[in-house]
Scaffold this active site. Structure first.
Site, short mmCIF file in Angstrom:
data_model
loop_
_atom_site.label_atom_id
_atom_site.label_comp_id
_atom_site.label_asym_id
_atom_site.label_seq_id
_atom_site.Cartn_x
_atom_site.Cartn_y
_atom_site.Cartn_z
N HIS A 81 0.83 -1.21 0.00
CA HIS A 81 0.00 0.00 0.00
C HIS A 81 0.86 1.26 0.00
CE1 HIS A 81 0.30 -0.01 4.53
NE2 HIS A 81 0.27 1.30 4.34
N ASP A 126 -0.02 -7.51 1.40
CA ASP A 126 0.47 -6.13 1.48
C ASP A 126 1.99 -6.13 1.65
OD1 ASP A 126 0.54 -3.41 1.66
OD2 ASP A 126 -0.23 -3.30 3.72
N SER A 221 3.64 2.96 8.18
CA SER A 221 3.39 1.94 7.16
C SER A 221 4.67 1.38 6.56
CB SER A 221 2.56 2.54 6.01
OG SER A 221 1.23 2.76 6.40
#
Length: 271
Positions: A81, A126, A221
């Protein structure tokens, strides 16, 4: 009475399944946070030599920050992502102050290897790789090792690990200027399943329960979760709750052991 209990459990499961996971770069904060990586502590120089800052550019004048980890002289591991929709990335090596890395490399999207089965809806698979210019290792810039093949079925429940990153510090602030860490105990996946549902949570995830609001937040992230015992990276920061970083909700991470073959096939790295 037994039937009523079953119905109640079913109703709760349906409510939990409604909660949609949100990629950490988009997770709202909810209210002010006293720590950086939520309720963590500052890293000293050289504590996390494998972490990198990633500033992505979408080619249209906007961008976003993520973290990543060095896994080889020419490879960085991060979340899909983070690479999704990006045109390029600037990688900062050896930083504790986010804007003061030891040096930086600019990499075009042609050197991104995003997992072919990444699902933007469920945030499954991911994981991404970034091919980089050659990096020499030293005390402030070094690789983190991945799990051994013999550990690929280890769920690591109950193990302690280090999470690090430059996540947000308040509702209105940007990402943190200084690298922060937090010590996390890996939870049973059933905790995340009860909150996000079994569609979003699979055996390819690591769950963090965060009962004391310790964990990752927006801006973390793609960062690494690394075991205390043997300094091997077992997970990548992936998603949290739309209720915010301080909602006491569990957090989901990509389980690295599920992708050892994929990493080896693309990079040649294996243990």
């Amino acid at each position: 009475m037994k039937v009523l209990g079953v119905l109640l459990i079913s109703a709760l499961a349906l409510v939990a399944a409604v909660e949609k996971p949100v990629p950490f770069k988009d997770v709202p904060l909810g209210r002010k946070i006293s720590g950086r990586i939520t309720n963590g502590y500052p890293a000293y120089e050289g504590k996390v030599p494998y972490i990198v800052t990633l500033l992505f550019d979408n080619g249209a004048g906007s961008g976003w920050y993520c973290g990543g980890s060095i896994i080889g002289n020419t490879w960085v591991l991060t979340a899909a992502h983070c690479t999704h929709g990006a045109n390029s990335v600037t990688i900062g090596y050896g930083a504790v102050w986010r804007q003061q890395p030891q040096y930086s490399h600019w990499v075009h999207q042609s050197d991104f290897i995003q997992h072919h089965a990444y699902d933007t809806s469920t945030i499954n698979n991911d994981i991404s790789l970034i091919r980089t210019p050659h990096v020499d290792f030293w005390s402030l810039v070094n690789k983190v090792e991945l799990p051994r093949y013999e550990d690929r079925y280890n769920n690591y429940y109950g193990w302690w690990a280090l999470l690090s990153g430059w996540g947000k510090t308040s509702d209105t602030s940007g990402v943190s200027d200084y690298l922060n860490c937090v010590d996390i105990q890996i939870a049973d996946n059933s905790i995340c399943e009860a909150y996000y549902g079994t569609t979003s949570i699979t055996p390819n995830h690591v769950c963090i329960s965060t009962p004391e609001n310790k964990g990752s937040c927006s801006g973390d992230s793609g960062g690494p979760l690394v075991l205390h015992d043997d300094n091997r990276q077992v997970a990548i920061v992936s998603f949290g709750s739309s209720a915010g970083c301080l909602s006491n909700s569990p957090k989901g991470m990509t389980r690295v052991t599920s992708y050892l073959d994929w990493i080896r096939d693309n990079t040649g790295i294996s243990y």
